[in-house]
Design a protein around this motif. Structure first.
Motif, PDB file in Angstrom:
ATOM      1  N   THR A  61      -5.120   9.025 -22.056  1.00 53.42           N
ATOM      2  CA  THR A  61      -6.044   9.261 -20.965  1.00 53.42           C
ATOM      3  C   THR A  61      -5.423  10.265 -20.120  1.00 53.42           C
ATOM      4  O   THR A  61      -4.157  10.544 -19.946  1.00 53.42           O
ATOM      5  N   VAL A  62      -6.287  11.515 -19.852  1.00 50.26           N
ATOM      6  CA  VAL A  62      -5.720  12.578 -19.259  1.00 50.26           C
ATOM      7  C   VAL A  62      -5.863  12.309 -17.825  1.00 50.26           C
ATOM      8  O   VAL A  62      -5.025  12.909 -17.157  1.00 50.26           O
ATOM      9  N   ALA A  63      -6.895  11.715 -17.067  1.00 48.66           N
ATOM     10  CA  ALA A  63      -7.029  11.568 -15.527  1.00 48.66           C
ATOM     11  C   ALA A  63      -7.691  10.223 -15.434  1.00 48.66           C
ATOM     12  O   ALA A  63      -8.471   9.906 -16.240  1.00 48.66           O
ATOM     13  N   ALA A  64      -7.489   9.541 -14.485  1.00 43.89           N
ATOM     14  CA  ALA A  64      -8.276   8.574 -14.061  1.00 43.89           C
ATOM     15  C   ALA A  64      -8.269   8.156 -12.518  1.00 43.89           C
ATOM     16  O   ALA A  64      -7.467   8.887 -11.750  1.00 43.89           O
ATOM     17  N   ALA A  65      -9.210   7.520 -12.018  1.00 42.45           N
ATOM     18  CA  ALA A  65      -9.292   7.145 -10.724  1.00 42.45           C
ATOM     19  C   ALA A  65     -10.216   6.051 -10.442  1.00 42.45           C
ATOM     20  O   ALA A  65     -11.039   5.579 -11.341  1.00 42.45           O
ATOM     21  N   SER A  66     -10.014   5.315  -9.370  1.00 51.98           N
ATOM     22  CA  SER A  66     -10.960   3.972  -9.009  1.00 51.98           C
ATOM     23  C   SER A  66     -11.091   3.618  -7.645  1.00 51.98           C
ATOM     24  O   SER A  66     -10.252   4.248  -7.033  1.00 51.98           O
ATOM     25  N   SER A  67     -11.786   2.961  -7.398  1.00 54.87           N
ATOM     26  CA  SER A  67     -11.961   2.627  -6.057  1.00 54.87           C
ATOM     27  C   SER A  67     -10.873   1.652  -5.429  1.00 54.87           C
ATOM     28  O   SER A  67     -10.800   1.171  -4.260  1.00 54.87           O
ATOM     29  N   MET A  68      -9.948   1.099  -6.347  1.00 55.65           N
ATOM     30  CA  MET A  68      -8.987   0.075  -5.996  1.00 55.65           C
ATOM     31  C   MET A  68      -7.609   1.110  -5.461  1.00 55.65           C
ATOM     32  O   MET A  68      -6.765   0.357  -5.154  1.00 55.65           O
ATOM     33  N   GLU A  69      -7.694   2.273  -5.407  1.00 54.97           N
ATOM     34  CA  GLU A  69      -6.658   2.925  -5.221  1.00 54.97           C
ATOM     35  C   GLU A  69      -6.313   2.875  -3.650  1.00 54.97           C
ATOM     36  O   GLU A  69      -7.413   2.898  -3.049  1.00 54.97           O
ATOM     37  N   LYS A  70      -5.096   2.790  -3.225  1.00 56.70           N
ATOM     38  CA  LYS A  70      -4.738   2.731  -1.844  1.00 56.70           C
ATOM     39  C   LYS A  70      -5.269   3.752  -0.946  1.00 56.70           C
ATOM     40  O   LYS A  70      -5.673   3.273   0.312  1.00 56.70           O
ATOM     41  N   ASP A  71      -5.195   4.928  -1.320  1.00 53.21           N
ATOM     42  CA  ASP A  71      -5.667   6.128  -0.362  1.00 53.21           C
ATOM     43  C   ASP A  71      -7.193   6.056  -0.221  1.00 53.21           C
ATOM     44  O   ASP A  71      -7.878   6.407   0.866  1.00 53.21           O
TER      45      ASP A  71
END
Length: 120
Positions: free
Chosen positions: A50-60
């Motif tokens: 995996t090069v990059a990841a994001a989700s709606s569960m991240e704290k910010d």
């Protein structure tokens, strides 16, 4: 296709097979949508990581979003993954909708990733 796969898994398999055929070495922008959150990864299939990841569960993102299951959350996640992918040196990807219809949250995420600088 294997006997006994659900409709969703058959659709997901069909989409991924067609994506691999046209990828030409580009990483895959893979979307997973649950009832409460949305997740996205930029995956390099040739290297298998995996090069990059994001989700709606991240704290910010949790503090600024009303819920993780709407188009506003999908737009923020799309913007964030585009930013992280560009930082990792990826600008061209193939979009893997994962068997989901290109509508609503999936479309909002894709549009935000395009606005963030990813090409697909």
């Amino acid at each position: 296709m294997a006997k006994g796969l659900s409709r969703t898994n058959r659709r997901r398999t069909r989409v991924r097979r067609s994506i691999r055929a046209v990828a030409n070495g580009r990483p895959r922008l893979s979307v997973f949508r649950s009832s409460k959150h949305i997740y996205v990864q930029v995956i390099d299939d040739t290297a298998g990581h995996t090069v990059a990841a994001a989700s709606s569960m991240e704290k910010d993102l949790r503090g600024s979003l009303k819920t993780g299951a709407d188009t506003a959350a999908a737009k923020e996640v799309g913007r964030l993954v585009a930013e992280r992918a560009k930082a990792a040196g990826v600008t061209k990807v193939v979009f893997d909708r994962g068997g989901y219809i290109y509508h609503g949250r999936v479309k909002a995420l894709a549009d935000a990733a395009r606005e963030g600088g990813l090409e697909f």
